[in-house]
Motif scaffolding. Structure first.
Motif, PDB file in Angstrom:
ATOM      1  N   LEU A 401      47.042  37.432  48.059  1.00 49.61           N
ATOM      2  CA  LEU A 401      46.476  38.545  48.805  1.00 49.61           C
ATOM      3  C   LEU A 401      45.512  37.992  49.856  1.00 49.61           C
ATOM      4  N   PRO A 402      45.199  38.784  50.887  1.00 49.54           N
ATOM      5  CA  PRO A 402      44.243  38.317  51.892  1.00 49.54           C
ATOM      6  C   PRO A 402      42.924  37.884  51.257  1.00 49.54           C
ATOM      7  N   GLU A 403      42.319  36.863  51.811  1.00 46.56           N
ATOM      8  CA  GLU A 403      41.068  36.346  51.275  1.00 46.56           C
ATOM      9  C   GLU A 403      40.022  37.447  51.201  1.00 46.56           C
ATOM     10  N   GLY A 404      39.365  37.572  50.069  1.00 51.87           N
ATOM     11  CA  GLY A 404      38.328  38.576  49.885  1.00 51.87           C
ATOM     12  C   GLY A 404      38.822  39.916  49.404  1.00 51.87           C
ATOM     13  N   GLN A 405      40.137  40.127  49.382  1.00 51.75           N
ATOM     14  CA  GLN A 405      40.651  41.410  48.893  1.00 51.75           C
ATOM     15  C   GLN A 405      40.495  41.500  47.383  1.00 51.75           C
ATOM     16  N   GLN A 406      40.209  42.690  46.890  1.00 50.19           N
ATOM     17  CA  GLN A 406      40.004  42.890  45.461  1.00 50.19           C
ATOM     18  C   GLN A 406      41.218  43.537  44.823  1.00 50.19           C
ATOM     19  N   ALA A 407      41.621  43.015  43.688  1.00 46.92           N
ATOM     20  CA  ALA A 407      42.751  43.561  42.946  1.00 46.92           C
ATOM     21  C   ALA A 407      42.252  44.570  41.923  1.00 46.92           C
ATOM     22  N   PRO A 408      43.045  45.592  41.599  1.00 46.08           N
ATOM     23  CA  PRO A 408      42.616  46.574  40.594  1.00 46.08           C
ATOM     24  C   PRO A 408      42.590  45.967  39.199  1.00 46.08           C
ATOM     25  N   VAL A 409      41.635  46.407  38.394  1.00 48.84           N
ATOM     26  CA  VAL A 409      41.595  45.992  36.992  1.00 48.84           C
ATOM     27  C   VAL A 409      42.458  46.902  36.134  1.00 48.84           C
ATOM     28  N   ALA A 410      42.884  48.046  36.700  1.00 49.09           N
ATOM     29  CA  ALA A 410      43.799  48.959  36.019  1.00 49.09           C
ATOM     30  C   ALA A 410      44.407  49.876  37.062  1.00 49.09           C
ATOM     31  N   ASP A 411      45.597  50.393  36.766  1.00 52.18           N
ATOM     32  CA  ASP A 411      46.284  51.337  37.645  1.00 52.18           C
ATOM     33  C   ASP A 411      47.051  52.311  36.769  1.00 52.18           C
ATOM     34  N   PHE A 412      46.730  53.590  36.877  1.00 51.34           N
ATOM     35  CA  PHE A 412      47.416  54.609  36.087  1.00 51.34           C
ATOM     36  C   PHE A 412      47.052  55.991  36.628  1.00 51.34           C
ATOM     37  N   GLY A 413      47.912  56.955  36.350  1.00 49.76           N
ATOM     38  CA  GLY A 413      47.614  58.338  36.702  1.00 49.76           C
ATOM     39  C   GLY A 413      47.417  58.569  38.185  1.00 49.76           C
TER      40      GLY A 413
END
Length: 435
Positions: A401-413
């Motif tokens: 992912l682009p530098e500094g981008q944050q990934a989700p710790v969860a995805d639902f609903g």
């Protein structure tokens, strides 16, 4: 790798063990102090516009921070997020809708027995339902003549509650000792309470029934000589999964053992197993003939059936900790740190460190098979720095992912859950999915 479960949350949390947990795993953050628990209001719209993947709309969502946040856990089946906040020795849980942030219900304040330590919080899935669990260990009772008793106090809440000051559906107090005891964990489909080094209590979150196991009387199946060193690695709704680490043997006595279910290429005398999100197990064997790989697999906890497996390079530095895991809400995809599995296609992928690749570790996975995590650059140290990565399980090919981008710790609903720290303030930020 990290200790389960919790995750476990993971499941949770979870958590959380976001086990997963169950897993996916719960996250612990400091809470404030005062005379009363903090007042819960509707969650405000997000003021933080984090750099996140394009699937999420940073203009729509909600956030919590500081005293409103405390400890959190996610409830994917209920489409909710729970927080546990407190002041002094009083704590309460609040459950919010994951998409809107609206408060669905709040729990009745409860006392913490742990003398200043934050109570535990995680989510346990059972069938089609989820249960929110809080626990603490400490002294209770006692007077001028009688000594106080050391106990585990466990509260179990149904995820679909409503109203204010909701009482737990189940409350249990299990005797503890002053030494040699550990944390309450989600060990599969029941809670595992380590009363002593030799005695374990399993608590059914649905019925409240407890079952006591003496590890001296347990024996790992398929190992007639395993008289010592047996322990409970995981729990199903009825049976314990027994592991003898020294003999590399595990299974459910009278049902199945790892010698019979080990994938091709695995040395059955080297097995190890851990609870994973959604009632699954994650197992590992060394490769036959002293090969330079390990065999990893996801198992059905009740039957031991291999649901997916993969060959994986042996790590440069092995860990004795249990791997955390996360399951997609639809149950098809499971990630466990450096491993990713498509249970529908019966495929597994490994991203352990090799001479030419950095190790990847995944924390969350969506219903459409997109896993998010980080890569590790050690820079001459064991810790190093991380960078965000994305994996499409349809292809098994990770991308940075682009530098500094944050990934989700969860995805639902229909929402993604993100964490962020600003100075000494921790934030939980929820963005809605686009479309």
């Amino acid at each position: 790798m990290r200790s389960v479960l919790v995750r476990a949350s993971v499941a949770v949390v979870a958590l959380g063990s976001l086990a997963a947990c169950g897993d996916g795993p719960a996250e612990t953050k400091p809470t404030g102090h005062g005379d009363k628990p903090p007042t819960h209001t509707s969650a405000p719209a997000p003021s933080l516009r984090l750099d996140v993947p394009a699937a999420y709309d940073t203009a729509r969502g909600w956030q919590l921070s500081g005293k409103q946040l405390g400890t959190y856990a996610v409830l994917p089946k209920a489409g909710a997020i729970a927080t546990m906040t407190g002041a002094g020795s009083a704590y309460l849980v609040t459950v919010r809708d994951a998409v809107t942030g609206r408060v669905r219900w709040t729990g009745k304040p409860f006392a913490d027995l742990s003398e200043g330590a934050t109570p535990g919080l995680f989510v346990v899935p059972a069938g089609d339902a989820e249960y929110l669990v809080t626990w603490s260990r400490g002294k209770k009772g006692g007077d001028a003549l009688a000594k106080a008793k050391q106990v585990y106090a466990v509260d179990v809440y149904a995820a679909d509650g409503s109203g204010d000051a909701v009482a737990p559906a189940r409350h249990a107090e299990v005797p503890a000792t002053d030494y040699g005891t550990g944390n309450v964990t989600e060990a599969g489909e029941r809670l595992l309470i380590p009363v002593t080094d030799k005695r374990r209590v399993a608590l059914d979150v649905v019925t409240g029934r407890t079952t006591t196991y003496d590890t001296d009387s347990l024996k790992a199946p398929g190992c007639s000589s395993c008289s010592y060193g047996n322990d409970i690695a995981a729990l199903t709704d009825r049976d314990p999964v027994v592991l003898n680490e020294g003999a590399g043997a595990f299974g459910i006595p009278g049902s199945w053992d790892d010698d019979r279910i080990a994938p091709a290429g695995a040395d059955p005398a080297t097995g190890a197993v851990w609870p994973a999100a959604g009632g699954h197990l994650v197992a590992r064997w060394e490769q036959k003939n002293e090969g330079d790989q390990n065999v990893w697999a996801v198992l059905d906890g009740r039957t031991g059936r291999v649901q997916a497996s993969v060959l994986c390079a042996k790590p440069f530095v092995a860990s004795a900790d249990a791997p955390g895991s996360a399951l997609s809400p639809n149950g098809r995809y499971l990630v466990s740190e450096h491993l990713a599995f498509d249970l529908g296609a019966k495929k597994g992928y490994c991203f352990e460190e090799t001479d030419g690749t950095k190790p990847l570790s995944f924390r969350s996975v969506t219903d459409d098979g997109i896993a998010y995590g980080t890569s590790l650059t050690k820079d001459g140290s064991l810790t190093g720095s991380t960078a965000p990565v994305r994996l499409a399980l349809a292809t098994g090919t990770p991308k940075a992912l682009p530098e500094g981008q944050q990934a989700p710790v969860a995805d639902f609903g229909g929402a993604g859950v993100f964490t962020h720290d600003v100075g000494n303030v921790s934030y939980l930020v929820v963005y809605r999915r686009k479309g």
